[in-house]
Design an enzyme around this catalytic site. Sequence first.
Site, short mmCIF file in Angstrom:
data_model
loop_
_atom_site.label_atom_id
_atom_site.label_comp_id
_atom_site.label_asym_id
_atom_site.label_seq_id
_atom_site.Cartn_x
_atom_site.Cartn_y
_atom_site.Cartn_z
N HIS A 276 -9.05 -3.46 -2.45
CA HIS A 276 -8.02 -2.68 -1.82
C HIS A 276 -8.72 -1.15 -1.56
CE1 HIS A 276 -3.81 -1.79 -0.30
NE2 HIS A 276 -4.44 -0.62 -0.62
N GLU A 277 -9.19 -0.80 -2.83
CA GLU A 277 -9.31 0.72 -2.81
C GLU A 277 -10.98 0.94 -2.25
OE1 GLU A 277 -7.03 2.79 -3.39
OE2 GLU A 277 -5.55 1.06 -4.40
N CYS B 34 0.93 -1.24 -0.04
CA CYS B 34 -0.05 -0.16 0.00
C CYS B 34 0.88 1.26 -0.03
CB CYS B 34 -0.80 -0.09 1.15
SG CYS B 34 -1.97 1.50 1.35
N HIS C 141 -10.19 1.35 1.60
CA HIS C 141 -9.79 2.75 1.78
C HIS C 141 -10.94 3.59 2.04
CE1 HIS C 141 -5.26 2.70 1.73
NE2 HIS C 141 -5.07 2.20 0.56
#
Length: 163
Positions: A131-132, A89, A135
């Site tokens: 993953h995004e 990351c 976030h």
Amino acid sequence: MAVRPIRLFGDPVLRSPSAEITRLDEGVRALVRDLLDTVEEPGRAGVAAPQIGVALRAFSYNVDGVIGYVLNPVLVETSGEPVPFGEGCLSVPNLWHEVVRSPYARVTGIDVDGREVVLEGEGVLAQALQHETDHLDGKLYLDRLDPASRRLAMRQVRESPWF
């Protein structure tokens, strides 16, 4: 417009759920330009708005030479037997750990003109979508590690020169 600096682990914006974008104005268009400029840097598969200090639901991606963005993304589907992926990351530089993710993911959202966007894929794209969107929910990939790996990762963070 600009390649924006990446916020690092410990910055509160990375741990707060992002707000939905309710107005598609010039500020959102500028955010998209910055996300696209920032994700074009070498070695970047995705950049979420919180990583550049903006607590809005938006991310850009750069996978297999395809660069784009999604506003108000929702992870609507994952499928397949979850498998470990090597993952890092930008907000936790120089660390790499295996994270268990689904091999397929689909995200829906909108573009700057309010048109529907559907983004789906396998492998690296599926990993980036998961993953995004994490976030945007205030989660880091470290949160998905098994307990032993998380302890190791947290020690590595504390010992990192950037922390």
